[in-house]
Design a protein around this motif. Structure first.
Motif, PDB file in Angstrom:
ATOM      1  N   THR A   8       8.608  -1.416   7.617  1.00  0.00           N
ATOM      2  CA  THR A   8       8.160  -0.699   6.412  1.00  0.00           C
ATOM      3  C   THR A   8       8.807  -1.218   5.127  1.00  0.00           C
ATOM      4  OG1 THR A   8       9.881   0.987   6.711  1.00  0.00           O
ATOM      5  CG2 THR A   8       7.727   1.404   7.726  1.00  0.00           C
ATOM      6  N   GLU A   9       9.581  -2.299   5.233  1.00  0.00           N
ATOM      7  CA  GLU A   9      10.264  -2.814   4.047  1.00  0.00           C
ATOM      8  C   GLU A   9       9.376  -3.707   3.194  1.00  0.00           C
ATOM      9  OE1 GLU A   9      13.818  -4.717   5.370  1.00  0.00           O
ATOM     10  OE2 GLU A   9      14.784  -2.840   5.994  1.00  0.00           O
ATOM     11  N   ARG A  10       8.312  -4.260   3.808  1.00  0.00           N
ATOM     12  CA  ARG A  10       7.393  -5.125   3.083  1.00  0.00           C
ATOM     13  C   ARG A  10       5.964  -4.728   3.398  1.00  0.00           C
ATOM     14  NH1 ARG A  10       8.266 -11.483   3.373  1.00  0.00           N
ATOM     15  NH2 ARG A  10       6.728 -11.287   1.672  1.00  0.00           N
ATOM     16  N   ARG A  11       5.042  -5.321   2.663  1.00  0.00           N
ATOM     17  CA  ARG A  11       3.629  -5.161   2.968  1.00  0.00           C
ATOM     18  C   ARG A  11       3.212  -6.329   3.860  1.00  0.00           C
ATOM     19  NH1 ARG A  11       0.975  -4.535  -2.827  1.00  0.00           N
ATOM     20  NH2 ARG A  11       2.440  -6.216  -3.243  1.00  0.00           N
ATOM     21  N   HIS A  12       2.981  -6.028   5.133  1.00  0.00           N
ATOM     22  CA  HIS A  12       2.563  -7.026   6.116  1.00  0.00           C
ATOM     23  C   HIS A  12       1.053  -6.905   6.317  1.00  0.00           C
ATOM     24  CE1 HIS A  12       6.823  -6.143   7.131  1.00  0.00           C
ATOM     25  NE2 HIS A  12       6.891  -7.443   7.371  1.00  0.00           N
ATOM     26  N   LEU A  13       0.367  -8.043   6.328  1.00  0.00           N
ATOM     27  CA  LEU A  13      -1.096  -8.026   6.414  1.00  0.00           C
ATOM     28  C   LEU A  13      -1.584  -8.970   7.500  1.00  0.00           C
ATOM     29  CD1 LEU A  13      -3.832  -7.083   5.214  1.00  0.00           C
ATOM     30  CD2 LEU A  13      -3.719  -9.099   3.708  1.00  0.00           C
ATOM     31  N   ILE A  14      -2.413  -8.419   8.396  1.00  0.00           N
ATOM     32  CA  ILE A  14      -3.157  -9.215   9.373  1.00  0.00           C
ATOM     33  C   ILE A  14      -4.537  -9.484   8.781  1.00  0.00           C
ATOM     34  CG2 ILE A  14      -4.126  -9.296  11.697  1.00  0.00           C
ATOM     35  CD1 ILE A  14      -2.018  -7.166  12.496  1.00  0.00           C
ATOM     36  N   VAL A  15      -4.852 -10.740   8.520  1.00  0.00           N
ATOM     37  CA  VAL A  15      -6.164 -11.126   7.988  1.00  0.00           C
ATOM     38  C   VAL A  15      -7.014 -11.527   9.185  1.00  0.00           C
ATOM     39  CG1 VAL A  15      -7.410 -12.626   6.394  1.00  0.00           C
ATOM     40  CG2 VAL A  15      -5.066 -11.910   5.857  1.00  0.00           C
ATOM     41  N   HIS A  16      -7.935 -10.666   9.551  1.00  0.00           N
ATOM     42  CA  HIS A  16      -8.534 -10.740  10.883  1.00  0.00           C
ATOM     43  C   HIS A  16     -10.049 -10.938  10.860  1.00  0.00           C
ATOM     44  CE1 HIS A  16      -8.849  -9.853  15.182  1.00  0.00           C
ATOM     45  NE2 HIS A  16      -9.979  -9.239  14.850  1.00  0.00           N
ATOM     46  N   ALA A  17     -10.526 -11.917  11.615  1.00  0.00           N
ATOM     47  CA  ALA A  17     -11.952 -12.202  11.751  1.00  0.00           C
ATOM     48  C   ALA A  17     -12.462 -11.678  13.095  1.00  0.00           C
ATOM     49  CB  ALA A  17     -12.201 -13.706  11.649  1.00  0.00           C
ATOM     50  N   ASP A  18     -13.381 -10.747  13.038  1.00  0.00           N
ATOM     51  CA  ASP A  18     -13.996 -10.189  14.253  1.00  0.00           C
ATOM     52  C   ASP A  18     -15.098 -11.104  14.787  1.00  0.00           C
ATOM     53  OD1 ASP A  18     -12.591  -7.885  14.764  1.00  0.00           O
ATOM     54  OD2 ASP A  18     -14.131  -6.514  14.056  1.00  0.00           O
ATOM     55  N   ASP A  19     -15.501 -10.811  16.032  1.00  0.00           N
ATOM     56  CA  ASP A  19     -16.736 -11.334  16.651  1.00  0.00           C
ATOM     57  C   ASP A  19     -16.678 -12.812  17.035  1.00  0.00           C
ATOM     58  OD1 ASP A  19     -17.584  -8.785  16.156  1.00  0.00           O
ATOM     59  OD2 ASP A  19     -19.282  -9.327  14.896  1.00  0.00           O
ATOM     60  N   PHE A  20     -15.493 -13.350  17.338  1.00  0.00           N
ATOM     61  CA  PHE A  20     -15.390 -14.724  17.844  1.00  0.00           C
ATOM     62  C   PHE A  20     -16.181 -14.809  19.145  1.00  0.00           C
ATOM     63  CE2 PHE A  20     -12.100 -18.277  18.871  1.00  0.00           C
ATOM     64  CZ  PHE A  20     -12.836 -19.202  18.154  1.00  0.00           C
ATOM     65  N   GLY A  21     -17.056 -15.802  19.244  1.00  0.00           N
ATOM     66  CA  GLY A  21     -17.898 -15.947  20.426  1.00  0.00           C
ATOM     67  C   GLY A  21     -19.277 -15.352  20.271  1.00  0.00           C
ATOM     68  N   MET A  22     -19.521 -14.579  19.200  1.00  0.00           N
ATOM     69  CA  MET A  22     -20.813 -13.923  19.042  1.00  0.00           C
ATOM     70  C   MET A  22     -21.946 -14.937  18.943  1.00  0.00           C
ATOM     71  SD  MET A  22     -23.410 -12.691  16.872  1.00  0.00           S
ATOM     72  CE  MET A  22     -22.933 -12.501  15.159  1.00  0.00           C
ATOM     73  N   CYS A  23     -21.751 -15.967  18.110  1.00  0.00           N
ATOM     74  CA  CYS A  23     -22.742 -17.029  17.988  1.00  0.00           C
ATOM     75  C   CYS A  23     -22.038 -18.287  17.486  1.00  0.00           C
ATOM     76  CB  CYS A  23     -23.892 -16.626  17.065  1.00  0.00           C
ATOM     77  SG  CYS A  23     -23.416 -16.379  15.343  1.00  0.00           S
TER      78      CYS A  23
END
Length: 288
Positions: A8-23
């Motif tokens: 909680t000491e910093r702002r941590h961000l996961i930049v996440h792309a969904d749907d790998f494998g969809m097409c």
């Protein structure tokens, strides 16, 4: 490095792309974004036609942060997929053509044992394809509410963090109960999960989408946030799948945008992947 102490000491961000494998169009976009360090994680739909290509990319690049996108819906009109399991029980998850239904409205009526068996089969299919999963999440939120506990239980069983927030944008009503279960079982999850829009209103162009993301970034709170979206390249394949393709192209462009990348630096946002949560969870479980 992410720790329970500095969580909680910093702002941590996961930049996440969904749907790998969809097409194929989605795979190409996600691989390109990963190679250009524009995303920090993705998640694999093992049921989909292009899952093998996506899994191969993960095998060729062991650093690629890939979770399992547990799937029980097939939302497009003419582009479909169904269960991994080939059994009479698995047909309870399908329509007459053997595909998952387009939304999760049917899920409350399905035997939880059948849902569990299919979700386990998807995780283990990913492993057989050579993927070392970093986390679990679920397509279209289909496990929320009636099967919400299953998501946490599978996270504990495979010692993987999960996509869950005690304060989601759209509450299902059981968040406090699920948060308590996750804490009891030692399953980590982000503090907040933010999804970018699937579509935009008339007049809301790419500049609008970029400004929206910049506003989200500037407003991040301390702790761990996952920001998820659905990038794809502009191709005839994608246009045949969905008329929402322009917005998936927006999602591809956004985290390559110099203005967005500059804001991440200006705001001193620490970019992390799901792998950091997985390793933290496993370290904690070894200490128990």
């Amino acid at each position: 490095m992410l720790t329970l102490k500095n969580w909680t000491e910093r702002r941590h961000l996961i930049v996440h792309a969904d749907d790998f494998g969809m097409c194929h169009s989605t795979n190409r976009a996600i691989i390109d974004l990963w190679e250009r360090r524009a995303i920090t994680s993705t998640t694999l739909m093992v049921n989909c036609p292009w899952a093998s290509e996506a899994a191969r990319a993960a095998v060729l690049d062991s650093a690629l942060d890939v979770g399992v996108h547990l799937t029980s819906t097939s939302e497009w009109e003419v582009y479909k997929w169904g269960p991994v399991l080939q059994s009479a029980e698995a047909r309870r998850l399908t329509d007459e053509q053997g595909h998952f239904p387009p939304d999760s409205g049917y899920m409350p009526d399905v035997d939880p044992a059948v849902v569990r068996a299919e979700m386990v089969a998807q995780i283990e299919m990913a492993q057989r394809l050579g993927v070392d999963p970093t986390h679990l999440d679920n397509h279209m939120g289909s496990l929320r509410n009636v099967h919400h506990r299953l998501l946490i239980e599978l996270g504990a069983e495979y010692d993987l963090p999960v996509r869950f927030s005690e304060h989601p944008a759209y509450a299902s009503g059981d968040e406090a109960e699920i948060a308590a279960l996750a804490k009891e079982l030692g399953v980590l999850h982000p503090d907040r999960v933010i999804g970018l829009p699937f579509t935009y209103r008339e007049g809301e162009d790419y500049d609008f989408a970029r400004d929206h993301v910049i506003g989200l970034l500037r407003g991040l709170e301390p702790g761990v946030t996952e920001l998820l979206f659905h990038p794809s390249l502009e191709t005839e394949e994608l246009k045949a799948i969905t008329d929402s393709w322009p917005y998936r192209l927006y999602d591809y462009r956004l985290f390559l945008d110099p203005d967005v990348r500059r804001v991440i630096e200006e705001e001193d946002i620490a970019l992390i992947g799901w792998r950091e949560l997985r390793e933290l969870q496993r370290s904690a479980s070894m200490g128990r």
